[in-house]
Design a protein around this motif. Sequence first.
Motif, PDB file in Angstrom:
ATOM      1  N   THR A 160       0.824  -1.203   0.000  1.00 22.92           N
ATOM      2  CA  THR A 160       0.000   0.000   0.000  1.00 22.92           C
ATOM      3  C   THR A 160       0.861   1.256   0.000  1.00 22.92           C
ATOM      4  OG1 THR A 160      -1.669  -1.219   1.282  1.00 22.92           O
ATOM      5  CG2 THR A 160      -1.896   1.166   1.172  1.00 22.92           C
ATOM      6  N   LEU A 161       1.963   1.222   0.712  1.00 25.45           N
ATOM      7  CA  LEU A 161       2.856   2.377   0.772  1.00 25.45           C
ATOM      8  C   LEU A 161       3.496   2.635  -0.591  1.00 25.45           C
ATOM      9  CD1 LEU A 161       3.927   4.517   2.687  1.00 25.45           C
ATOM     10  CD2 LEU A 161       5.806   2.957   3.284  1.00 25.45           C
ATOM     11  N   VAL A 162       3.856   1.582  -1.306  1.00 24.72           N
ATOM     12  CA  VAL A 162       4.393   1.748  -2.663  1.00 24.72           C
ATOM     13  C   VAL A 162       3.354   2.419  -3.558  1.00 24.72           C
ATOM     14  CG1 VAL A 162       5.258   0.555  -4.718  1.00 24.72           C
ATOM     15  CG2 VAL A 162       5.948  -0.225  -2.449  1.00 24.72           C
ATOM     16  N   ASN A 163       2.131   1.930  -3.504  1.00 21.13           N
ATOM     17  CA  ASN A 163       1.070   2.510  -4.329  1.00 21.13           C
ATOM     18  C   ASN A 163       0.805   3.967  -3.964  1.00 21.13           C
ATOM     19  OD1 ASN A 163       0.622   0.134  -5.782  1.00 21.13           O
ATOM     20  ND2 ASN A 163      -0.861  -0.634  -4.305  1.00 21.13           N
ATOM     21  N   LEU A 164       0.838   4.265  -2.677  1.00 24.25           N
ATOM     22  CA  LEU A 164       0.618   5.639  -2.235  1.00 24.25           C
ATOM     23  C   LEU A 164       1.720   6.557  -2.752  1.00 24.25           C
ATOM     24  CD1 LEU A 164      -1.120   7.563  -0.543  1.00 24.25           C
ATOM     25  CD2 LEU A 164       0.251   6.917   1.459  1.00 24.25           C
ATOM     26  N   GLY A 165       2.954   6.062  -2.733  1.00 27.03           N
ATOM     27  CA  GLY A 165       4.055   6.845  -3.284  1.00 27.03           C
ATOM     28  C   GLY A 165       3.859   7.141  -4.762  1.00 27.03           C
ATOM     29  N   GLY A 166       3.360   6.162  -5.509  1.00 22.41           N
ATOM     30  CA  GLY A 166       3.104   6.380  -6.928  1.00 22.41           C
ATOM     31  C   GLY A 166       2.037   7.435  -7.177  1.00 22.41           C
ATOM     32  N   LEU A 167       1.002   7.445  -6.343  1.00 24.41           N
ATOM     33  CA  LEU A 167      -0.048   8.454  -6.490  1.00 24.41           C
ATOM     34  C   LEU A 167       0.481   9.849  -6.175  1.00 24.41           C
ATOM     35  CD1 LEU A 167      -1.874   5.992  -6.763  1.00 24.41           C
ATOM     36  CD2 LEU A 167      -3.477   7.052  -5.170  1.00 24.41           C
ATOM     37  N   TYR A 168       1.251   9.960  -5.102  1.00 21.81           N
ATOM     38  CA  TYR A 168       1.846  11.253  -4.769  1.00 21.81           C
ATOM     39  C   TYR A 168       2.764  11.727  -5.905  1.00 21.81           C
ATOM     40  CZ  TYR A 168       0.371  11.424   0.151  1.00 21.81           C
ATOM     41  OH  TYR A 168      -0.355  11.515   1.309  1.00 21.81           O
ATOM     42  N   ARG A 169       3.532  10.825  -6.465  1.00 16.72           N
ATOM     43  CA  ARG A 169       4.458  11.171  -7.551  1.00 16.72           C
ATOM     44  C   ARG A 169       3.707  11.752  -8.747  1.00 16.72           C
ATOM     45  NH1 ARG A 169       6.191   5.969  -9.787  1.00 16.72           N
ATOM     46  NH2 ARG A 169       4.126   6.208 -10.742  1.00 16.72           N
ATOM     47  N   ASP A 170       2.610  11.088  -9.147  1.00 19.47           N
ATOM     48  CA  ASP A 170       1.885  11.523 -10.339  1.00 19.47           C
ATOM     49  C   ASP A 170       1.181  12.859 -10.135  1.00 19.47           C
ATOM     50  OD1 ASP A 170       2.759   9.299 -11.668  1.00 19.47           O
ATOM     51  OD2 ASP A 170       0.900   8.172 -11.458  1.00 19.47           O
ATOM     52  N   LEU A 181       8.208   5.924  -0.984  1.00 20.98           N
ATOM     53  CA  LEU A 181       8.877   4.879  -1.739  1.00 20.98           C
ATOM     54  C   LEU A 181      10.166   4.419  -1.063  1.00 20.98           C
ATOM     55  CD1 LEU A 181       8.274   6.220  -5.362  1.00 20.98           C
ATOM     56  CD2 LEU A 181       7.145   4.285  -4.241  1.00 20.98           C
ATOM     57  N   LEU A 182      10.933   5.354  -0.509  1.00 20.99           N
ATOM     58  CA  LEU A 182      12.175   4.949   0.165  1.00 20.99           C
ATOM     59  C   LEU A 182      11.882   4.202   1.459  1.00 20.99           C
ATOM     60  CD1 LEU A 182      14.514   8.033  -0.385  1.00 20.99           C
ATOM     61  CD2 LEU A 182      14.468   5.849  -1.617  1.00 20.99           C
ATOM     62  N   THR A 183      10.851   4.623   2.188  1.00 21.65           N
ATOM     63  CA  THR A 183      10.462   3.901   3.403  1.00 21.65           C
ATOM     64  C   THR A 183      10.003   2.489   3.055  1.00 21.65           C
ATOM     65  OG1 THR A 183       9.788   5.942   4.506  1.00 21.65           O
ATOM     66  CG2 THR A 183       8.907   3.889   5.388  1.00 21.65           C
ATOM     67  N   ALA A 184       9.213   2.383   1.971  1.00 22.43           N
ATOM     68  CA  ALA A 184       8.754   1.065   1.537  1.00 22.43           C
ATOM     69  C   ALA A 184       9.927   0.206   1.090  1.00 22.43           C
ATOM     70  CB  ALA A 184       7.751   1.218   0.393  1.00 22.43           C
ATOM     71  N   SER A 185      10.862   0.796   0.360  1.00 22.74           N
ATOM     72  CA  SER A 185      12.021   0.035  -0.114  1.00 22.74           C
ATOM     73  C   SER A 185      12.830  -0.511   1.055  1.00 22.74           C
ATOM     74  CB  SER A 185      12.899   0.935  -0.994  1.00 22.74           C
ATOM     75  OG  SER A 185      14.033   0.238  -1.455  1.00 22.74           O
ATOM     76  N   ALA A 205       9.119   1.677  -9.257  1.00 21.94           N
ATOM     77  CA  ALA A 205       8.392   2.897  -8.880  1.00 21.94           C
ATOM     78  C   ALA A 205       9.347   4.047  -8.584  1.00 21.94           C
ATOM     79  CB  ALA A 205       7.494   2.623  -7.678  1.00 21.94           C
ATOM     80  N   ILE A 206      10.475   3.734  -7.948  1.00 23.96           N
ATOM     81  CA  ILE A 206      11.453   4.766  -7.610  1.00 23.96           C
ATOM     82  C   ILE A 206      12.065   5.374  -8.869  1.00 23.96           C
ATOM     83  CG2 ILE A 206      13.737   5.130  -6.581  1.00 23.96           C
ATOM     84  CD1 ILE A 206      12.897   3.139  -4.384  1.00 23.96           C
ATOM     85  N   SER A 207      12.267   4.549  -9.885  1.00 28.23           N
ATOM     86  CA  SER A 207      12.916   5.027 -11.112  1.00 28.23           C
ATOM     87  C   SER A 207      11.928   5.518 -12.167  1.00 28.23           C
ATOM     88  CB  SER A 207      13.775   3.905 -11.707  1.00 28.23           C
ATOM     89  OG  SER A 207      12.967   2.787 -12.066  1.00 28.23           O
TER      90      SER A 207
END
Length: 229
Positions: A160-170, A181-185, A205-207
Motif C-alpha cells: 500500500t505504501l508503494v502505491n501511495l508513493g506512486g499516487l503522490y508522484r503523479d 517509496l524509500l520507506t517502503a524500499s 516505482a522509484i525510477s
Amino acid sequence: MHTLQDRGTPPPTATPPHRQSAESATADRRRAVADALRRSAALRADGALTDAYAWAQYAHQRCCHLPADDPDRVRAAALLAPLAAQTGQPHLAVTVYQDLIAGATKALGADHAQTLRARSALAQLRHSLGDCAAGLRDLADVHAAARQRYGHHARLSLHTLVNLGGLYRDCGHHHLATRCLLTASTGIGRYLPPDDPLADMVAAAISTPPSLNHPAVCTQQQPRTGVTP
C-alpha cells in the motif's frame, strides 16, 4: 395397519416439492456462477481480458439478487471490478468495487486483507479518474488500517505504501512520494524475502517518472518551479 407413508402422505421430515424446486434452482444458479468464474479466471490468466470480463459480468449479474456478503457475490465482484477497469469501463469498476467493499466488510470485517485490498484498488482508480484528493486520502487511510491490523512490516502495509508513493508522484508531490517509496524500499529489503516481487515493484516505482497522462485529469497537480500557472 397402514402408515402415513403407505397412504401417500410424506413423512414430517420430507422437503415439500416446491421447496425442493427452489433449492434445485438455487443450486443450479450457484453452479452456473462457479463455472462462469472459473472460465473468467482462466481467460484472464491467458490475457483474454474482454472474454474474461464477459464471463465475470455474467457471474455478477446472476448474483445481484443475493445479499452483499454472499460468498458468490463477493467472489464475482472481486473478479469483475479489476476486469472492468482493465477493459476501459472505470466507472462500472467503481460501482463494483463499492459492492465488493460492502460485501467484504460485512462478511470479513473492515480491516480484513481482502477488504483493504479492494479499498486500495478503488482509491487508485478514483485517483486515475481525477478524484485525486479522495484517492490519496482513502489510500492513506488503507495504509494506516493495514499498519494497525498487520504491522508496518506486513506485505500489505508495504504494498500500500508503494502505491501511495506512486499516487503522490503523479500528482507532483515529489517529497511525499520519495518518502513513501524509500520507506517502503527499506521495509521490503528488511522484512520480505529477496525474491519477493514487491522488491522489483518498488525499484521500478522509484525510477519511474511521473505519469504523462495524469496531469490531464489531476486536481492536485503541484506547479513546477519557474512555471506560471
